[in-house]
Enzyme design. Sequence first.
Site, mmCIF file in Angstrom:
data_model
loop_
_atom_site.group_PDB
_atom_site.id
_atom_site.type_symbol
_atom_site.label_atom_id
_atom_site.label_comp_id
_atom_site.label_asym_id
_atom_site.label_seq_id
_atom_site.Cartn_x
_atom_site.Cartn_y
_atom_site.Cartn_z
ATOM 1 N N HIS A 22 0.825 -1.206 0.000
ATOM 2 C CA HIS A 22 0.000 0.000 0.000
ATOM 3 C C HIS A 22 0.857 1.253 0.000
ATOM 4 O O HIS A 22 2.056 1.227 0.331
ATOM 5 C CB HIS A 22 -0.954 0.013 1.202
ATOM 6 C CG HIS A 22 -0.285 0.123 2.536
ATOM 7 N ND1 HIS A 22 0.132 1.317 3.068
ATOM 8 C CD2 HIS A 22 0.020 -0.828 3.460
ATOM 9 C CE1 HIS A 22 0.668 1.112 4.261
ATOM 10 N NE2 HIS A 22 0.622 -0.188 4.524
ATOM 11 N N CYS B 63 3.682 -4.646 6.400
ATOM 12 C CA CYS B 63 3.256 -4.383 5.031
ATOM 13 C C CYS B 63 4.434 -3.973 4.149
ATOM 14 O O CYS B 63 5.519 -3.660 4.632
ATOM 15 C CB CYS B 63 2.200 -3.289 5.001
ATOM 16 S SG CYS B 63 0.605 -3.799 5.664
#
Length: 428
Positions: free
Chosen positions: A347, A365
């Site tokens: 992201h 992430c």
Amino acid sequence: MGRFARAGAMVGALVLTASLALTGCGDDQKKPAFVANGQSADPSATASATASVTTPDTTSGSPQPDAPPLRVSPADGAKGRPVSTEISAEIPGGGKVSEVVLTAANGKAVAGRMRRDGSSWVPSAPLKYGTRYTATVTGTGTGGQTHRGTSTFTTMAKPKSMIGSGLYLFDGNTYGVAMPVVAEFSPGIPKKDRAAVQRRMFVQTDPPQPGAWHWVDNGTQAYYRAPEYWKPGTTISVRLALAGIPLSNGRYGNVDRSATAKIGRKLEMKVDNATKQMSVYENDALIRTLKVSLGKKSTPSSSGTMVVMEKKEHTVFDTRDEPDPRNRYVTEIDFAQRITWGGEYIHAAPWSEGVQGRQNVSHGCVNVSMANGRWLFGKTLVGDPVTVKGTEQRLAPGNGWTAWNMSWSQFVAGSALPVPDGGAGPAF
């Protein structure tokens, strides 16, 4: 930091949960919905009510006087048969079934086709509960004589105890080359039932590519893939023909599910912790290199081959239920692409742009810049492969669609049925 949880809304009111705790930076959100598009027929089945294999009768078309009738299964007069019943026959002295005609009590013909190995004839849709059927089977003996047999049987009433099932494939969608066929069950399928269930899970590809099923340890999921990534442009047709299939725990399959989808262009993402860069390849050519920041040592990213499972242009990561207060936060996120059930995403992370390419600061992430996140989001499909290497944590089996995080030999070892060298072909 999300936990390893796969709770979500399954079409048909199926809800599944798991409890293995793993580190991730995303929220513990619901899974993508399963396909349950109302199609119960085999997408590859013919419209004919007879078997797709026919053998000319070299006689007058009637059984010769010395040709005994073949034995049809289900037996004549059988009652309480599952709606997943297939039609088979035993020819005296051996031979081959050439035609099957199945009709309901109202005279309506049932479509179906013969398995490629000739072992049985499979109706293209579940039979009706509490209904009488008549099967007329024709076969050719080893000496060329024609055998026929007839059986009338009745299916069972609708059972009360069923097992939930789902299919992670949406009819008409286009996916990346690593998209596995994912079947899910709640509760899981007992080991002794998996072979019977697997025989009712049909996959066909165009162009043809061999494949195999692999069961996760608890039987809640089974993946289907080929030895290598799917060829771009492949059409995948799937039927989980599980309605009425009996299990040893007294449950029965709930519904048939089917979908036909396409595989798009080939795109791969490869992330190296040593360089803190992502290399993006399209049709095997490098098209861009992106700076990344991965999970810090206390919340490392997983190393392994993952698959993009869902995409959200805008979302909110809410991790306030995490046991460690240091990992609780609520943050708006752009261009999020889920790659594990444990909460790992690719992201945009504008707050870490200053250290991307140099330092790991995320909660697990793969952080990229806002510009790169937007660009990548516009390029990817659900089903695109993502390989991360060099981190402190290995990808756990089942933490996402982990079908490609093992060698082909390891994958086929998880099949409930023997797999020929190179993979199994279609059932029809």
